[in-house]
Design a protein around this motif. Structure first.
Motif, mmCIF file in Angstrom:
data_model
loop_
_atom_site.group_PDB
_atom_site.id
_atom_site.type_symbol
_atom_site.label_atom_id
_atom_site.label_comp_id
_atom_site.label_asym_id
_atom_site.label_seq_id
_atom_site.Cartn_x
_atom_site.Cartn_y
_atom_site.Cartn_z
ATOM 1 N N MET A 1 36.780 93.831 19.557
ATOM 2 C CA MET A 1 36.417 94.572 18.511
ATOM 3 C C MET A 1 36.794 93.205 17.345
ATOM 4 O O MET A 1 36.342 93.313 16.080
ATOM 5 C CB MET A 1 37.258 95.647 18.432
ATOM 6 N N VAL A 2 38.086 92.809 17.447
ATOM 7 C CA VAL A 2 38.722 92.036 16.620
ATOM 8 C C VAL A 2 37.694 90.815 16.178
ATOM 9 O O VAL A 2 37.477 90.392 15.065
ATOM 10 C CB VAL A 2 40.026 91.288 16.750
ATOM 11 N N ILE A 3 36.878 90.344 17.184
ATOM 12 C CA ILE A 3 36.138 89.221 16.996
ATOM 13 C C ILE A 3 34.769 89.764 16.272
ATOM 14 O O ILE A 3 34.315 89.176 15.145
ATOM 15 C CB ILE A 3 35.265 88.749 18.306
ATOM 16 N N LYS A 4 34.527 90.829 16.381
ATOM 17 C CA LYS A 4 33.131 91.562 15.614
ATOM 18 C C LYS A 4 33.644 91.686 14.245
ATOM 19 O O LYS A 4 32.941 91.378 13.284
ATOM 20 C CB LYS A 4 32.582 92.961 16.111
ATOM 21 N N GLU A 5 34.998 92.307 13.928
ATOM 22 C CA GLU A 5 35.422 92.533 12.572
ATOM 23 C C GLU A 5 35.647 91.055 11.822
ATOM 24 O O GLU A 5 35.014 90.938 10.736
ATOM 25 C CB GLU A 5 36.681 93.184 12.650
ATOM 26 N N SER A 6 35.934 90.037 12.543
ATOM 27 C CA SER A 6 36.080 88.960 11.773
ATOM 28 C C SER A 6 34.660 88.255 11.537
ATOM 29 O O SER A 6 34.493 87.762 10.550
ATOM 30 C CB SER A 6 36.730 88.059 12.938
ATOM 31 N N LEU A 7 33.703 88.433 12.409
ATOM 32 C CA LEU A 7 32.464 88.137 11.912
ATOM 33 C C LEU A 7 31.782 88.826 10.645
ATOM 34 O O LEU A 7 31.393 88.370 9.979
ATOM 35 C CB LEU A 7 31.498 88.223 13.017
ATOM 36 N N TYR A 8 32.066 90.102 10.618
ATOM 37 C CA TYR A 8 31.535 90.933 9.579
ATOM 38 C C TYR A 8 32.380 90.356 8.101
ATOM 39 O O TYR A 8 31.831 90.171 7.097
ATOM 40 C CB TYR A 8 31.998 92.339 9.519
ATOM 41 N N LYS A 9 33.726 89.980 8.120
ATOM 42 C CA LYS A 9 34.299 89.594 7.110
ATOM 43 C C LYS A 9 33.723 88.131 6.734
ATOM 44 O O LYS A 9 33.650 87.907 5.498
ATOM 45 C CB LYS A 9 35.873 89.347 7.483
ATOM 46 N N LEU A 10 33.476 87.236 7.501
ATOM 47 C CA LEU A 10 32.976 85.839 7.205
ATOM 48 C C LEU A 10 31.593 86.090 6.760
ATOM 49 O O LEU A 10 31.182 85.092 5.907
ATOM 50 C CB LEU A 10 32.935 85.023 8.594
ATOM 51 N N LEU A 11 30.836 86.912 7.240
ATOM 52 C CA LEU A 11 29.470 87.161 6.667
ATOM 53 C C LEU A 11 29.571 87.522 5.478
ATOM 54 O O LEU A 11 28.504 87.504 4.614
ATOM 55 C CB LEU A 11 28.720 88.111 7.537
ATOM 56 N N GLU A 12 30.621 88.236 4.874
ATOM 57 C CA GLU A 12 30.550 88.441 3.371
ATOM 58 C C GLU A 12 30.768 87.444 2.434
ATOM 59 O O GLU A 12 30.328 87.243 1.109
ATOM 60 C CB GLU A 12 31.827 89.521 3.026
ATOM 61 N N PHE A 35 36.826 83.788 22.871
ATOM 62 C CA PHE A 35 35.522 83.724 22.386
ATOM 63 C C PHE A 35 34.387 83.568 23.569
ATOM 64 O O PHE A 35 33.620 84.101 23.693
ATOM 65 C CB PHE A 35 35.305 83.018 21.045
ATOM 66 N N TYR A 36 34.573 82.333 24.055
ATOM 67 C CA TYR A 36 33.544 81.885 24.950
ATOM 68 C C TYR A 36 33.765 82.682 26.388
ATOM 69 O O TYR A 36 32.506 82.543 27.124
ATOM 70 C CB TYR A 36 33.758 80.388 25.397
ATOM 71 N N ARG A 37 34.579 83.272 26.577
ATOM 72 C CA ARG A 37 34.570 84.493 27.719
ATOM 73 C C ARG A 37 33.453 85.421 27.526
ATOM 74 O O ARG A 37 32.872 85.843 28.478
ATOM 75 C CB ARG A 37 35.903 84.870 27.907
ATOM 76 N N ASN A 38 33.160 85.755 26.407
ATOM 77 C CA ASN A 38 32.510 86.784 25.882
ATOM 78 C C ASN A 38 31.271 86.360 25.395
ATOM 79 O O ASN A 38 30.324 87.361 25.376
ATOM 80 C CB ASN A 38 33.185 87.810 24.943
ATOM 81 N N TYR A 39 31.128 85.313 24.680
ATOM 82 C CA TYR A 39 29.797 84.712 23.999
ATOM 83 C C TYR A 39 29.442 83.254 24.323
ATOM 84 O O TYR A 39 30.326 82.705 24.222
ATOM 85 C CB TYR A 39 29.961 85.076 22.533
ATOM 86 N N MET A 40 28.088 83.208 24.425
ATOM 87 C CA MET A 40 27.842 81.728 24.596
ATOM 88 C C MET A 40 27.942 80.822 23.235
ATOM 89 O O MET A 40 28.455 79.635 22.980
ATOM 90 C CB MET A 40 26.285 81.777 24.693
ATOM 91 N N ASP A 41 27.700 81.619 22.237
ATOM 92 C CA ASP A 41 27.951 81.017 20.598
ATOM 93 C C ASP A 41 27.703 82.175 19.798
ATOM 94 O O ASP A 41 27.815 83.183 19.995
ATOM 95 C CB ASP A 41 26.830 80.016 20.419
ATOM 96 N N ILE A 42 27.940 81.765 18.292
ATOM 97 C CA ILE A 42 27.883 82.591 17.253
ATOM 98 C C ILE A 42 26.639 83.393 17.173
ATOM 99 O O ILE A 42 26.617 84.749 17.005
ATOM 100 C CB ILE A 42 28.005 81.937 15.997
ATOM 101 N N TYR A 43 25.504 82.886 17.598
ATOM 102 C CA TYR A 43 24.201 83.702 17.386
ATOM 103 C C TYR A 43 24.153 84.682 18.839
ATOM 104 O O TYR A 43 23.498 85.779 18.413
ATOM 105 C CB TYR A 43 22.968 82.717 17.554
#
Length: 163
Positions: A1-12, A35-43
């Motif tokens: 959840m913290v990863i997703k919230e951080s992405l939203y903040k950066l997208l602003e 991060f890489y345990r859960n996602y391949m990259d930012i996209y």
């Protein structure tokens, strides 16, 4: 959840293509391994977020309701969808919904005996790209109209062409 919230903040502050994993991890206060345990990259993260948003919103599969739910979803997640439109990203859900609408409109015209393949294909593409452009503009203007108001205008214009 913290990863997703951080992405939203950066997208602003910046576009998705400008955000690095390192920057996201610093914002989320996690290490890159997490991060890489859960996602391949930012996209991949972005795509998974979009999938989560749409799966929650469109569980019933009613195309008439889904059109308005899509606008409500965009309205509630303007930062996310502003980046979506600006980066010209693809959405499996939007493609699937558009295909359902295409099939319904085609069947309607077939039943009326007014279906012409070439004209229909061009008209539908015209409406699709026009609707996406108008939705993009709505998001860029800060979604000044409510989703219902905006949807009534947009879908009213499109439906008139198939009557």
């Amino acid at each position: 959840m913290v990863i997703k919230e951080s992405l939203y903040k950066l997208l602003e502050k910046k576009h998705l293509s400008e955000i690095t994993v390192k920057e996201l991890c610093a914002q989320a206060d996690i290490n890159r391994t997490t991060f890489y345990r859960n996602y391949m990259d930012i996209y991949d993260l972005y795509e998974q977020l979009e999938e989560e948003l749409t799966e929650q919103a469109f569980a019933d599969g009613d195309i008439q309701k889904d059109r308005y739910k899509l606008l409500e979803l965009i309205y509630e997640n303007q930062t996310f969808y502003r980046e979506f439109f600006d980066s010209r990203l693809e959405s499996r859900y939007i493609k699937k919904t558009i295909q359902k609408m295409y099939d319904e409109m085609k069947q309607l015209l077939i039943n009326r005996g007014t279906y012409d393949e070439q004209s229909f294909r061009i008209l539908y593409q015209y409406n699709y790209y026009g609707a996406v452009g108008v939705i993009h503009d709505w998001v860029d203007r800060g979604c000044q109209e409510s989703p219902e108001e905006f949807g009534n205008i947009l879908y009213g214009i499109v439906e008139k062409q198939y009557q």
